[in-house]
Enzyme design. Sequence first.
Site, PDB file in Angstrom:
ATOM      1  N   LYS A  14       0.840  -1.211   0.000  1.00 49.51           N
ATOM      2  CA  LYS A  14       0.000   0.000   0.000  1.00 49.51           C
ATOM      3  C   LYS A  14       0.874   1.261   0.000  1.00 49.51           C
ATOM      4  O   LYS A  14       0.680   2.150  -0.824  1.00 49.51           O
ATOM      5  CB  LYS A  14      -0.939   0.018   1.218  1.00 49.51           C
ATOM      6  CG  LYS A  14      -1.859  -1.198   1.294  1.00 49.51           C
ATOM      7  CD  LYS A  14      -2.848  -1.088   2.443  1.00 49.51           C
ATOM      8  CE  LYS A  14      -2.201  -1.056   3.827  1.00 49.51           C
ATOM      9  NZ  LYS A  14      -1.664  -2.356   4.284  1.00 49.51           N
ATOM     10  N   ARG A  89      -9.827   0.689   8.357  1.00 45.72           N
ATOM     11  CA  ARG A  89      -9.392  -0.661   8.740  1.00 45.72           C
ATOM     12  C   ARG A  89     -10.466  -1.421   9.499  1.00 45.72           C
ATOM     13  O   ARG A  89     -10.250  -2.585   9.863  1.00 45.72           O
ATOM     14  CB  ARG A  89      -8.142  -0.570   9.607  1.00 45.72           C
ATOM     15  CG  ARG A  89      -6.822  -0.807   8.840  1.00 45.72           C
ATOM     16  CD  ARG A  89      -5.678  -0.621   9.804  1.00 45.72           C
ATOM     17  NE  ARG A  89      -4.473  -1.300   9.434  1.00 45.72           N
ATOM     18  CZ  ARG A  89      -3.439  -0.738   8.810  1.00 45.72           C
ATOM     19  NH1 ARG A  89      -3.508   0.510   8.405  1.00 45.72           N
ATOM     20  NH2 ARG A  89      -2.349  -1.430   8.563  1.00 45.72           N
ATOM     21  N   ARG A 128      11.782  -5.447   5.485  1.00 44.93           N
ATOM     22  CA  ARG A 128      11.726  -4.007   5.782  1.00 44.93           C
ATOM     23  C   ARG A 128      12.256  -3.732   7.188  1.00 44.93           C
ATOM     24  O   ARG A 128      12.895  -2.716   7.431  1.00 44.93           O
ATOM     25  CB  ARG A 128      10.287  -3.501   5.642  1.00 44.93           C
ATOM     26  CG  ARG A 128      10.175  -2.000   5.867  1.00 44.93           C
ATOM     27  CD  ARG A 128       8.813  -1.447   5.491  1.00 44.93           C
ATOM     28  NE  ARG A 128       7.771  -1.935   6.368  1.00 44.93           N
ATOM     29  CZ  ARG A 128       6.471  -1.669   6.211  1.00 44.93           C
ATOM     30  NH1 ARG A 128       6.063  -0.931   5.182  1.00 44.93           N
ATOM     31  NH2 ARG A 128       5.582  -2.132   7.044  1.00 44.93           N
ATOM     32  N   ARG A 146      -0.423  -8.934  13.425  1.00 41.77           N
ATOM     33  CA  ARG A 146      -0.994  -7.881  12.565  1.00 41.77           C
ATOM     34  C   ARG A 146      -1.824  -8.500  11.444  1.00 41.77           C
ATOM     35  O   ARG A 146      -2.889  -7.989  11.094  1.00 41.77           O
ATOM     36  CB  ARG A 146       0.125  -7.029  11.959  1.00 41.77           C
ATOM     37  CG  ARG A 146       0.731  -6.079  12.966  1.00 41.77           C
ATOM     38  CD  ARG A 146       2.101  -5.604  12.554  1.00 41.77           C
ATOM     39  NE  ARG A 146       2.135  -4.835  11.333  1.00 41.77           N
ATOM     40  CZ  ARG A 146       3.259  -4.540  10.682  1.00 41.77           C
ATOM     41  NH1 ARG A 146       4.428  -4.973  11.139  1.00 41.77           N
ATOM     42  NH2 ARG A 146       3.219  -3.826   9.590  1.00 41.77           N
TER      43      ARG A 146
HETATM   44  P1  B4P Z   1       4.116  -1.855   2.181  1.00 39.72           P
HETATM   45  O1  B4P Z   1       3.344  -3.083   1.838  1.00 39.72           O
HETATM   46  O2  B4P Z   1       4.096  -0.730   1.213  1.00 39.72           O
HETATM   47  O3  B4P Z   1       3.610  -1.476   3.607  1.00 39.72           O
HETATM   48  P2  B4P Z   1       2.113  -1.186   4.091  1.00 39.72           P
HETATM   49  O4  B4P Z   1       1.116  -2.139   3.510  1.00 39.72           O
HETATM   50  O5  B4P Z   1       1.877   0.262   3.802  1.00 39.72           O
HETATM   51  O6  B4P Z   1       2.338  -1.452   5.606  1.00 39.72           O
HETATM   52  P3  B4P Z   1       1.544  -1.623   6.951  1.00 39.72           P
HETATM   53  O7  B4P Z   1       0.137  -2.054   6.713  1.00 39.72           O
HETATM   54  O8  B4P Z   1       2.411  -2.510   7.744  1.00 39.72           O
HETATM   55  O9  B4P Z   1       1.611  -0.244   7.659  1.00 39.72           O
HETATM   56  P4  B4P Z   1       0.677   0.866   8.244  1.00 39.72           P
HETATM   57  O10 B4P Z   1       1.616   1.967   8.367  1.00 39.72           O
HETATM   58  O11 B4P Z   1      -0.567   1.095   7.449  1.00 39.72           O
HETATM   59  O12 B4P Z   1       5.614  -2.271   2.345  1.00 39.72           O
HETATM   60  C1  B4P Z   1       6.032  -3.452   2.970  1.00 39.72           C
HETATM   61  C2  B4P Z   1       7.356  -3.945   2.423  1.00 39.72           C
HETATM   62  O13 B4P Z   1       7.125  -4.659   1.208  1.00 39.72           O
HETATM   63  C3  B4P Z   1       8.352  -2.851   2.073  1.00 39.72           C
HETATM   64  O14 B4P Z   1       9.619  -3.226   2.499  1.00 39.72           O
HETATM   65  C4  B4P Z   1       8.306  -2.770   0.551  1.00 39.72           C
HETATM   66  O15 B4P Z   1       9.530  -2.341  -0.014  1.00 39.72           O
HETATM   67  C5  B4P Z   1       8.001  -4.199   0.192  1.00 39.72           C
HETATM   68  N1  B4P Z   1       7.305  -4.330  -1.088  1.00 39.72           N
HETATM   69  C6  B4P Z   1       6.277  -3.554  -1.528  1.00 39.72           C
HETATM   70  N2  B4P Z   1       5.875  -3.975  -2.750  1.00 39.72           N
HETATM   71  C7  B4P Z   1       6.669  -5.058  -3.076  1.00 39.72           C
HETATM   72  C8  B4P Z   1       6.740  -5.940  -4.226  1.00 39.72           C
HETATM   73  N3  B4P Z   1       5.924  -5.802  -5.269  1.00 39.72           N
HETATM   74  N4  B4P Z   1       7.646  -6.945  -4.198  1.00 39.72           N
HETATM   75  C9  B4P Z   1       8.465  -7.092  -3.130  1.00 39.72           C
HETATM   76  N5  B4P Z   1       8.459  -6.286  -2.029  1.00 39.72           N
HETATM   77  C10 B4P Z   1       7.572  -5.279  -2.015  1.00 39.72           C
HETATM   78  O16 B4P Z   1       0.187   0.336   9.693  1.00 39.72           O
HETATM   79  C11 B4P Z   1       1.050   0.127  10.798  1.00 39.72           C
HETATM   80  C12 B4P Z   1       0.237  -0.018  12.100  1.00 39.72           C
HETATM   81  O17 B4P Z   1      -0.430   1.244  12.417  1.00 39.72           O
HETATM   82  C13 B4P Z   1      -0.904  -1.027  12.103  1.00 39.72           C
HETATM   83  O18 B4P Z   1      -0.454  -2.336  12.403  1.00 39.72           O
HETATM   84  C14 B4P Z   1      -1.841  -0.459  13.208  1.00 39.72           C
HETATM   85  O19 B4P Z   1      -1.391  -0.796  14.503  1.00 39.72           O
HETATM   86  C15 B4P Z   1      -1.698   1.048  13.049  1.00 39.72           C
HETATM   87  N6  B4P Z   1      -2.760   1.643  12.184  1.00 39.72           N
HETATM   88  C16 B4P Z   1      -2.544   2.236  10.968  1.00 39.72           C
HETATM   89  N7  B4P Z   1      -3.709   2.650  10.434  1.00 39.72           N
HETATM   90  C17 B4P Z   1      -4.701   2.310  11.326  1.00 39.72           C
HETATM   91  C18 B4P Z   1      -6.135   2.440  11.314  1.00 39.72           C
HETATM   92  N8  B4P Z   1      -6.776   2.990  10.279  1.00 39.72           N
HETATM   93  N9  B4P Z   1      -6.836   1.978  12.374  1.00 39.72           N
HETATM   94  C19 B4P Z   1      -6.203   1.434  13.421  1.00 39.72           C
HETATM   95  N10 B4P Z   1      -4.850   1.252  13.493  1.00 39.72           N
HETATM   96  C20 B4P Z   1      -4.091   1.683  12.449  1.00 39.72           C
END
Ligand code: B4P
Length: 191
Positions: A14, A89, A128, A146
């Site tokens: 994302k 979420r 990561r 998670r």
């Molecule tokens: P991404 O996949 O981009 O990370 P994300 O989904 O944005 O992360 P996440 O869901 O963990 O984080 P958030 O901040 O929303 O990247 C992951 C890795 O994959 C990276 O290293 C990237 O380089 C790699 N990658 C990406 N694409 C790739 C591909 N095609 N091939 C290989 N590798 C690839 O949430 C963090 C925490 O915040 C949650 O657990 C929760 O506690 C809290 N939170 C956030 N929003 C909330 C909400 N709305 N309500 C309640 N709690 C919330």
Amino acid sequence: MFNLILFGPPGSGKGTQSENIIAAYGLQHLSTGNLLREEIGNATPLGLEAKRLMDQGQLVPDEVVIGMVRNFIEARSAAKGFLFDGFPRTTAQCVALDALLKENGNEINIVLALEVSEEELVKRLLGRGLTSGRSDDTNETIIRARIKEYHDKTTAVATYYAQFNKVVHVKGEGTVDSIYADLKQEIDHKI
Ligand code: B4P
């Protein structure tokens, strides 16, 4: 206004894909994860409580996140549109977001749902964790918590928007560029 939700489990890409999409379409990027990490960085009371929950792989309470989102949107009333990354979420967050957008006659136009296998998610997040400094990415038990939280509470978001025919599923495995090309095709079809 064009509003899109980028949906998917933790590690589905994302944050990665959001960067490409906001650059191409001029949308405002609203990542609740980034907003919470800013609060943690500033050691605010909200940030300290959020860190405690995030370090256990749990979601932060709905009312906290919804308040942050309201402030973000109200401060950008002239935006062309928003990309919601990691929000909503829960079903309660969906209902609150729809009500917020409706206040100005707006709505969610499309929900793009990235699909990635659990083993690939764990591999990416541990990868990561080696460089990000994010404490929720370094421990496999927390990462799996998670993913469980996602299945228990967040898959309901896709069910909620499916009733309005707004969800499009996109394969989230492959190169970043090939996944972006698939997402772009769906956005261009809708915009
Ligand atoms: P991404 O996949 O981009 O990370 P994300 O989904 O944005 O992360 P996440 O869901 O963990 O984080 P958030 O901040 O929303 O990247 C992951 C890795 O994959 C990276 O290293 C990237 O380089 C790699 N990658 C990406 N694409 C790739 C591909 N095609 N091939 C290989 N590798 C690839 O949430 C963090 C925490 O915040 C949650 O657990 C929760 O506690 C809290 N939170 C956030 N929003 C909330 C909400 N709305 N309500 C309640 N709690 C919330």
